[in-house]
Design a protein around this motif. Sequence first.
Motif, PDB file in Angstrom:
ATOM      1  N   VAL A 252       0.828  -1.215   0.000  1.00  0.00           N
ATOM      2  CA  VAL A 252       0.000   0.000   0.000  1.00  0.00           C
ATOM      3  C   VAL A 252       0.860   1.261   0.000  1.00  0.00           C
ATOM      4  N   ALA A 253       2.102   1.152  -0.471  1.00  0.00           N
ATOM      5  CA  ALA A 253       3.038   2.278  -0.382  1.00  0.00           C
ATOM      6  C   ALA A 253       2.493   3.542  -1.045  1.00  0.00           C
ATOM      7  N   LYS A 254       1.968   3.406  -2.245  1.00  0.00           N
ATOM      8  CA  LYS A 254       1.452   4.584  -2.947  1.00  0.00           C
ATOM      9  C   LYS A 254       0.284   5.206  -2.173  1.00  0.00           C
ATOM     10  N   ASP A 262      -0.205  12.721   2.497  1.00  0.00           N
ATOM     11  CA  ASP A 262      -0.778  13.824   1.715  1.00  0.00           C
ATOM     12  C   ASP A 262       0.169  14.291   0.613  1.00  0.00           C
ATOM     13  N   LEU A 263       0.763  13.324  -0.088  1.00  0.00           N
ATOM     14  CA  LEU A 263       1.663  13.631  -1.196  1.00  0.00           C
ATOM     15  C   LEU A 263       0.925  13.494  -2.520  1.00  0.00           C
ATOM     16  N   SER A 264       1.490  14.059  -3.568  1.00  0.00           N
ATOM     17  CA  SER A 264       0.879  13.960  -4.886  1.00  0.00           C
ATOM     18  C   SER A 264       0.990  12.531  -5.411  1.00  0.00           C
ATOM     19  N   LEU A 265       0.178  12.227  -6.427  1.00  0.00           N
ATOM     20  CA  LEU A 265       0.186  10.892  -7.016  1.00  0.00           C
ATOM     21  C   LEU A 265       1.567  10.532  -7.537  1.00  0.00           C
ATOM     22  N   THR A 266       2.232  11.445  -8.221  1.00  0.00           N
ATOM     23  CA  THR A 266       3.544  11.159  -8.814  1.00  0.00           C
ATOM     24  C   THR A 266       4.576  10.859  -7.733  1.00  0.00           C
ATOM     25  N   ILE A 267       4.618  11.696  -6.704  1.00  0.00           N
ATOM     26  CA  ILE A 267       5.592  11.497  -5.630  1.00  0.00           C
ATOM     27  C   ILE A 267       5.303  10.197  -4.876  1.00  0.00           C
TER      28      ILE A 267
END
Length: 413
Positions: A252-254, A262-267
């Motif tokens: 579930v890292a992403k 609360d990071l962006s999808l890319t990060i």
Amino acid sequence: MSVNNTISLENYASDTGSVSSVQRTRILTLIGTIIAQFALGSVYTWSLFNAGLADKLNIPVDNVAFSFGILSLSLALASSVSGRLQERFGVRRVTIAAGIMMGLALLLTSFTSNIAMLYICAGFLLGAADGTGYLMTMSNCVRWFPERKGTISALAIGAYGLGSLGFKYINMSLLENSGLTHTFVVWGALAAVMVVVGGLLMQDAPAQQASAAQASNNKDFTTAEAMRKPQFWMLAVIFLTVCMSGLYVIGVAKDIGQQYADLSLTIAANAVAVIAMANLSGRLVLGVLSDKMARIRVVSIALLASLLGIAVLLFMPMNMNNFYAAVACIAFSFGGTITVYPSLVSDFFGLNNMAKNYGVIYLGFGIGSLLGSLVATAFGGFTATFYLIFGLLALSLMISLIIKAPQLQTQHA
């Protein structure tokens, strides 16, 4: 390079005709193993698909992530019986069957319309295919190179770890350009072809002649004897804990990055690459270190790294650097422990029954992952699971610092 007497050339060369043909066979087996392991390692990109599947099925992400826990349990169970399948059908046939099953499981996952079908296809079937190929092909390849076990193990394990990194970019590109359904179809086809091609290059390793040291070893525990020792269950707790922390975070890292940090999808998605590199580094660094110091001390180092990673997730402010550092520590610990543990089990309970004894402990691979997902589902988030893992890691670290190898008490009639 000479095969010497570590492989029974007398029997094998009578069929192949020369030692040079043995060399060619085992090199081809190594190449095939690396190809197959690379494809099998692709399952560790699973966190890329959680959000898309949750939207498609209109269910919480935690419920989708639970499929990775089922996959891990199925993988562990399949790994424990793959040796018997090899004995009956041969490494080539079993590997080819695993490749076809992996492709079919991913193809069926692309048509998933409910959570039950997802658990069956992406959980049980995909895990069974991956587990059938993973330990069997690696151990078979190592037996072909008894004089270079460490190097060959590193190559096979490294290929498995690199598979998640390579397929991260493949699957991310497919998701962005082709959509969820098409990505599963292409991923399944590509992985199936690679595993089948790898299987076609493999041959079963001939029996190794027992060395004098092995023949005189009086410290081999049967599985029944080992399971009566408290050290067996202490090692099982440590292994389960490391697998729970590693597999849950990998799965579930992403989503941890997006929802918890609360990071962006890319990060957040880049965590898959960070995990792959850290996982590989752990396998290589701790694997080499285990030849230079007591393996249980290496496991202590791995537990400390994972404890640090979970502590960052729980107690540090979440930003990109802290998030990457945390998942890297956990993946490093997981990869290194998985590499060192078979030899550690043989240190405690002997070499001759290692496969059987480790096979029982290896069930913790699946149970640990499943427990992590169950806790997250029951308590509705990541935090409860992180606290449970933190406590178990602290306990496991203490166990690793006090545990000592048991002594076999010889029974007299």
